[in-house]
Design a protein around this motif. Structure first.
Motif, PDB file in Angstrom:
ATOM      1  N   GLY A 182       0.783  -1.212   0.000  1.00 13.75           N
ATOM      2  CA  GLY A 182       0.000   0.000   0.000  1.00 13.75           C
ATOM      3  C   GLY A 182       0.825   1.276   0.000  1.00 13.75           C
ATOM      4  N   CYS A 183       2.123   1.181   0.286  1.00 17.09           N
ATOM      5  CA  CYS A 183       2.965   2.367   0.377  1.00 17.09           C
ATOM      6  C   CYS A 183       3.081   3.142  -0.935  1.00 17.09           C
ATOM      7  CB  CYS A 183       4.348   1.987   0.888  1.00 17.09           C
ATOM      8  SG  CYS A 183       5.413   3.400   1.219  1.00 17.09           S
ATOM      9  N   PRO A 184       3.178   2.518  -2.104  1.00 20.14           N
ATOM     10  CA  PRO A 184       3.288   3.299  -3.345  1.00 20.14           C
ATOM     11  C   PRO A 184       2.134   4.276  -3.542  1.00 20.14           C
ATOM     12  CG  PRO A 184       3.893   1.028  -3.766  1.00 20.14           C
ATOM     13  CD  PRO A 184       3.351   1.073  -2.373  1.00 20.14           C
ATOM     14  N   THR A 185       0.921   3.844  -3.240  1.00 20.50           N
ATOM     15  CA  THR A 185      -0.228   4.738  -3.377  1.00 20.50           C
ATOM     16  C   THR A 185      -0.153   5.880  -2.377  1.00 20.50           C
ATOM     17  OG1 THR A 185      -1.677   3.017  -4.235  1.00 20.50           O
ATOM     18  CG2 THR A 185      -2.737   4.887  -3.164  1.00 20.50           C
ATOM     19  N   ALA A 186       0.197   5.556  -1.133  1.00 24.47           N
ATOM     20  CA  ALA A 186       0.301   6.603  -0.108  1.00 24.47           C
ATOM     21  C   ALA A 186       1.385   7.612  -0.478  1.00 24.47           C
ATOM     22  CB  ALA A 186       0.597   5.968   1.249  1.00 24.47           C
ATOM     23  N   LEU A 187       2.543   7.125  -0.927  1.00 26.53           N
ATOM     24  CA  LEU A 187       3.615   8.036  -1.295  1.00 26.53           C
ATOM     25  C   LEU A 187       3.224   8.872  -2.508  1.00 26.53           C
ATOM     26  CD1 LEU A 187       6.422   9.074  -0.788  1.00 26.53           C
ATOM     27  CD2 LEU A 187       7.342   7.168  -2.121  1.00 26.53           C
ATOM     28  N   ALA A 188       2.535   8.250  -3.466  1.00 29.07           N
ATOM     29  CA  ALA A 188       2.061   9.005  -4.632  1.00 29.07           C
ATOM     30  C   ALA A 188       1.121  10.123  -4.200  1.00 29.07           C
ATOM     31  CB  ALA A 188       1.360   8.065  -5.615  1.00 29.07           C
TER      32      ALA A 188
END
Length: 235
Positions: free
Chosen positions: A64-70
């Motif tokens: 889930g981190c890629p979406t949060a960082l995006a």
């Protein structure tokens, strides 16, 4: 009377900004932080160590981190471009794209954020114009008895495609959905399949903290950077 801000400190005031930080960190790293654990996090380094124990960066996939960082990178880019109002996953991006001109804003936002954005699409009016050009070209070719007459119409359509206005697709119009799309299509950039190195982990954490806290701290966050100013005890 304004208080002088402490150095090497985010100078949070406890009006919910600290809760925003914790909620954002929990969401970005898919962890749960208890109230007691949060109370012991006086510095950014403390928070880093805490999250590391829950989700070892050398082994975890940080689901889930890629979406949060995006999301945080998009929000930061929008702020740098002058949109300083509170941005949430439900923020509608269509008025922003419309006001700036979707093609132009898509270009500058992509350059500012540093990764590929969802493609724009033609509006209903633009599609109607293109359909009219195509129909007119076909009718003209039929009347002249030569399909070569289609060539000017095709050239006109190609030119119109470059000039007609585009819009942001409805399914990614909200900032949250926009970030989801960016996270999917920029996964290789935003997340390492082999896990996250400590440097990546630190950079991600400080980005989340900086953007979710609303702090005006402009320095480089260190391990000893405090969230709140130290309370002076009475002598």
């Amino acid at each position: 009377m304004f208080q002088k801000k402490a150095a090497n400190c985010l100078n949070l005031v406890g009006d919910g900004d600290d809760v925003d930080v914790l909620v954002s960190v929990e969401r970005a790293f898919a962890v749960k932080i208890s109230d007691d654990e949060a109370k012991n996090c006086e510095t950014v380094g403390d928070l880093f160590d805490l999250v590391a124990t829950k989700l070892p960066p050398s082994h975890s996939q940080l689901a889930g981190c890629p979406t949060a960082l995006a999301f945080f990178r998009l929000r930061a880019a929008l702020r740098r471009l002058g949109y300083t109002q509170r941005m949430t996953p439900l923020t509608d991006l269509r008025p922003i794209f419309h006001a700036e001109g979707a093609r132009h804003f898509h270009f500058i936002l992509s350059r500012e954020v540093g990764f590929a954005l969802p493609a724009l699409q033609f509006s209903a009016a633009s599609i109607a114009i293109l359909a009219f050009i195509l129909l007119a070209a076909v009718v003209f070719a039929f009347l002249t008895g030569s399909w070569l007459s289609l060539l000017p119409g095709v050239a006109l359509m190609m030119g119109a495609c470059r000039l007609l206005p585009k819009i942001i697709p409805r399914d990614v119009a909200m900032l949250g959905n926009y970030a989801v799309h960016c996270g999917i299509w920029n996964y290789g950039m935003l997340s390492k399949q082999s896990g996250v190195r400590l440097r990546d982990f630190w950079n991600t954490l400080t980005t989340v903290v900086r953007e979710s806290s609303g702090t005006d701290f402009t320095g480089i966050m260190q391990r000893d950077t405090r969230f709140f100013p130290e309370r002076k005890t009475a002598s």
